[in-house]
Scaffold this active site. Structure first.
Site, short mmCIF file in Angstrom:
data_model
loop_
_atom_site.label_atom_id
_atom_site.label_comp_id
_atom_site.label_asym_id
_atom_site.label_seq_id
_atom_site.Cartn_x
_atom_site.Cartn_y
_atom_site.Cartn_z
N GLU A 57 0.22 3.64 1.72
CA GLU A 57 0.30 4.08 3.12
C GLU A 57 1.69 3.82 3.70
OE1 GLU A 57 -1.79 5.46 5.79
OE2 GLU A 57 -2.54 6.32 3.93
N TYR B 127 -1.64 0.36 10.53
CA TYR B 127 -1.89 -0.31 9.24
C TYR B 127 -0.66 -0.19 8.34
CZ TYR B 127 -3.70 -0.91 4.46
OH TYR B 127 -3.88 -1.29 3.15
N SER C 204 0.82 -1.22 0.00
CA SER C 204 0.00 0.00 0.00
C SER C 204 0.85 1.27 0.00
CB SER C 204 -0.87 -0.01 1.26
OG SER C 204 -1.44 1.26 1.48
N ARG D 173 -16.74 0.04 -3.14
CA ARG D 173 -15.88 0.46 -2.04
C ARG D 173 -16.65 0.40 -0.73
NH1 ARG D 173 -10.86 0.82 0.01
NH2 ARG D 173 -9.85 2.82 -0.42
P1 NAP Z 1 -11.51 -4.55 1.62
O1 NAP Z 1 -12.65 -4.21 0.72
O2 NAP Z 1 -11.49 -4.03 3.01
O3 NAP Z 1 -11.43 -6.16 1.67
C1 NAP Z 1 -10.64 -6.82 2.61
C2 NAP Z 1 -10.89 -8.30 2.50
O4 NAP Z 1 -10.10 -8.98 3.49
C3 NAP Z 1 -12.35 -8.74 2.77
O5 NAP Z 1 -12.67 -9.80 1.90
C4 NAP Z 1 -12.29 -9.22 4.20
O6 NAP Z 1 -13.30 -10.13 4.55
C5 NAP Z 1 -10.94 -9.89 4.22
N1 NAP Z 1 -10.41 -10.11 5.56
C6 NAP Z 1 -10.28 -9.19 6.56
N2 NAP Z 1 -9.74 -9.77 7.64
C7 NAP Z 1 -9.52 -11.07 7.33
C8 NAP Z 1 -8.99 -12.18 8.02
N3 NAP Z 1 -8.58 -12.09 9.30
N4 NAP Z 1 -8.90 -13.37 7.38
C9 NAP Z 1 -9.35 -13.50 6.11
N5 NAP Z 1 -9.88 -12.49 5.39
C10 NAP Z 1 -9.95 -11.29 6.00
O7 NAP Z 1 -10.13 -4.14 0.96
P2 NAP Z 1 -9.79 -3.78 -0.58
O8 NAP Z 1 -10.01 -2.33 -0.78
O9 NAP Z 1 -10.45 -4.77 -1.46
O10 NAP Z 1 -8.21 -3.98 -0.59
C11 NAP Z 1 -7.63 -5.24 -0.93
C12 NAP Z 1 -6.22 -5.30 -0.38
O11 NAP Z 1 -5.44 -4.26 -0.95
C13 NAP Z 1 -6.09 -5.13 1.12
O12 NAP Z 1 -5.00 -5.91 1.55
C14 NAP Z 1 -5.75 -3.67 1.29
O13 NAP Z 1 -5.06 -3.46 2.50
C15 NAP Z 1 -4.89 -3.44 0.08
N6 NAP Z 1 -4.87 -2.09 -0.47
C16 NAP Z 1 -6.05 -1.46 -0.79
C17 NAP Z 1 -6.02 -0.21 -1.37
C18 NAP Z 1 -7.29 0.50 -1.76
O14 NAP Z 1 -7.23 1.71 -2.00
N7 NAP Z 1 -8.43 -0.19 -1.89
C19 NAP Z 1 -4.79 0.40 -1.63
C20 NAP Z 1 -3.62 -0.28 -1.31
C21 NAP Z 1 -3.67 -1.54 -0.75
P3 NAP Z 1 -14.78 -9.64 5.05
O15 NAP Z 1 -15.58 -9.38 3.78
O16 NAP Z 1 -15.25 -10.79 5.84
O17 NAP Z 1 -14.57 -8.39 5.84
O1 F7E Z 2 -9.16 8.15 3.79
C1 F7E Z 2 -9.60 11.57 5.02
C2 F7E Z 2 -8.63 10.67 5.79
O2 F7E Z 2 -10.12 6.05 4.73
C3 F7E Z 2 -8.65 9.02 2.80
C4 F7E Z 2 -7.31 2.19 2.27
O3 F7E Z 2 -7.83 1.50 1.16
O4 F7E Z 2 -6.04 3.68 0.87
C5 F7E Z 2 -7.04 3.63 1.87
O5 F7E Z 2 -6.61 4.33 3.04
C6 F7E Z 2 -8.40 10.39 3.41
C7 F7E Z 2 -7.61 10.37 4.72
O6 F7E Z 2 -8.45 5.97 2.81
C8 F7E Z 2 -12.87 11.17 6.51
O7 F7E Z 2 -8.12 11.33 6.93
C9 F7E Z 2 -11.57 12.81 5.96
O8 F7E Z 2 -6.64 11.37 4.68
O9 F7E Z 2 -10.72 6.74 2.36
P1 F7E Z 2 -9.72 6.69 3.44
P2 F7E Z 2 -6.92 5.88 3.27
O10 F7E Z 2 -6.74 6.15 4.70
O11 F7E Z 2 -6.13 6.72 2.31
C10 F7E Z 2 -4.77 3.11 1.23
C11 F7E Z 2 -3.86 3.21 0.04
C12 F7E Z 2 -4.91 1.74 1.78
O12 F7E Z 2 -4.02 0.93 1.62
C13 F7E Z 2 -6.02 1.51 2.73
O13 F7E Z 2 -6.31 0.11 2.86
O14 F7E Z 2 -9.67 10.96 3.74
N1 F7E Z 2 -10.93 11.66 5.62
N2 F7E Z 2 -12.75 12.52 6.52
C14 F7E Z 2 -11.72 10.62 5.94
N3 F7E Z 2 -11.54 9.29 5.77
C15 F7E Z 2 -12.55 8.47 6.20
N4 F7E Z 2 -12.42 7.14 6.03
N5 F7E Z 2 -13.68 8.96 6.77
C16 F7E Z 2 -13.90 10.30 6.96
O15 F7E Z 2 -14.92 10.70 7.48
#
Ligand code: NAP
Ligand code: F7E
Length: 337
Positions: A139, A161, A137, A196
């Site tokens: 992050e 995280y 990520s 999402r």
């Molecule tokens: P997501 O929608 O939160 O999906 C996470 C998945 O992991 C769900 O299927 C969840 O199951 C499963 N899970 C959580 N805890 C688990 C456990 N203990 N054992 C087995 N399965 C578990 O995330 P996503 O957005 O699809 O992201 C996919 C991956 O990419 C994640 O690793 C995330 O950290 C990484 N990532 C995401 C982003 C982004 O912007 N979306 C960016 C960079 C990296 P449930 O349905 O039961 O909750």
């Molecule tokens: O926040 C701000 C918050 O939770 C984005 C995950 O998929 O991408 C994701 O992480 C920004 C942050 O995503 C609210 O402070 C303001 O600056 O949508 P987010 P994230 O933290 O960037 C990375 C790449 C991953 O890997 C992660 O799994 O938005 N923000 N107000 C808020 N964020 C949330 N959630 N809720 C608010 O009310």
């Protein structure tokens, strides 16, 4: 086992898992997904695949397991004998990782180690190559030291995280270098879609804009509006995961769009799309801020463009329109039921 290539996806019920499963099925893969046990079945994102009959002809199979249960990972790798493993399972919410740091580390850090070791052992016993994708990520860049961020940018995570993901990233590199595993890591910047999770900021905003427009809500409460993110479309990003595993040599790749926007711009754009001014509806609550914030992420995906031929196809504005329109449709349907 059939002759087609077998892929194993952890996190198949999540946003990315559902897009990746669709993509791999369209390519003729036999897809196996890991579900964790929950009191209610959490597979709404992949229900459509079952309705299309993917399960009845054996192309899509689900198995119970959990990233925190290494025995389940060993068993699944041994039973499925996958050619490709996509490790997408995570406690993926950054703010919640401050409330559940231990669990986040167990899933996002030690869970990766458990999976890699299950693969190493299976490969050693069977002689069958298993290619591995790790969901790293942006992050991990955290308090950035250069912009845009690329594969060589130093990591400086700002949340439990981010720290846990960094362990997952380095242990993937370590297993590649130590045991010769075909293990690649995608350093993905934020990617979104109508699927999402509702507590990530894009979906929270697009859903609120839709519901406020339809008179179902009055306001939305947010945290920091000044944070900037490089937001792309999940459907594009899962294709990059697959491309990485088709390369002869495993490697790490930044996947991003190369343009960033603030949360404020996101609000402005989503509300404008439904003919409203966000300033009339957005309220602030410190509860939605993080103890340490990542201010600005912007990715440089040149390496992926050059080596994988990967390019994003959906721009920020189109992505937000796609999400608002989907949320308008969903809210209207719910209102009628
Ligand atoms: P997501 O929608 O939160 O999906 C996470 C998945 O992991 C769900 O299927 C969840 O199951 C499963 N899970 C959580 N805890 C688990 C456990 N203990 N054992 C087995 N399965 C578990 O995330 P996503 O957005 O699809 O992201 C996919 C991956 O990419 C994640 O690793 C995330 O950290 C990484 N990532 C995401 C982003 C982004 O912007 N979306 C960016 C960079 C990296 P449930 O349905 O039961 O909750
Ligand atoms: O926040 C701000 C918050 O939770 C984005 C995950 O998929 O991408 C994701 O992480 C920004 C942050 O995503 C609210 O402070 C303001 O600056 O949508 P987010 P994230 O933290 O960037 C990375 C790449 C991953 O890997 C992660 O799994 O938005 N923000 N107000 C808020 N964020 C949330 N959630 N809720 C608010 O009310």
């Amino acid at each position: 086992m059939s002759a087609s290539r077998r892929a194993f996806i952890t996190g198949i019920s999540g946003q990315d898992g559902s897009y990746l499963a669709e993509f791999l099925l369209s390519k003729g893969y036999e897809v196996h997904g890991m579900l964790r046990r929950t009191s209610n079945l959490s597979r709404t994102r992949i229900d459509g695949l079952f309705e299309q009959g993917a399960a009845s002809d054996g192309c899509l199979q689900l198995h119970y397991g959990d990233m925190t249960d290494s025995m389940s990972l060993v068993r699944l790798i041994r039973d499925i004998q996958p050619h490709e493993v996509y490790n997408l399972a995570a406690q993926s919410h950054v703010r919640i990782s401050f409330e559940q740091p231990n669990y986040t580390a167990e899933v996002c850090a030690l869970g990766v180690l458990g999976m890699l070791d299950a693969i190493r052992e299976f490969q050693h016993q069977s002689g069958q190559e298993v290619r591995f994708y790790q969901a790293s990520s942006s992050e991990m860049f955290g308090k950035v030291t250069e912009s845009p961020q690329r594969e060589t940018t130093p990591f400086a995570p700002r949340s439990p995280y981010g720290v846990a993901k960094l362990y997952g990233h380095w242990i993937t590199v370590n297993y590649r270098e130590s045991y010769g595993l075909h293990a690649s890591s995608g350093i993905l910047f934020n990617h979104e879609s109508p699927r999402r999770g509702e507590n990530f900021v894009t979906r929270k905003v697009t859903q609120a804009a839709a519901r406020i427009k339809l008179g179902l809500e009055k306001t939305i409460t947010l945290g920091n509006l000044d944070a900037r993110r490089d937001w792309g479309f999940a459907g594009d990003f899962v294709k990059a995961m697959w491309c990485m595993l088709q390369q002869d040599t495993p490697d790490d790749y930044v996947i991003a769009t190369g343009s960033s926007h603030s949360v404020r711009e996101l609000c402005q754009f989503a509300f404008e799309h439904v003919g409203l001014d966000y300033r009339d509806y957005v309220e602030h609550d410190v509860r939605f801020e993080r103890p340490a914030e990542v201010d600005h992420l912007l990715g440089d995906a040149t390496k992926a463009q050059e080596n994988l031929g990967w390019n994003p196809s959906v721009h920020f504005q189109d992505l937000i329109v796609m999400m608002v329109e989907s949320d308008l449709k969903r809210a209207a349907e719910r209102r009628e039921n």
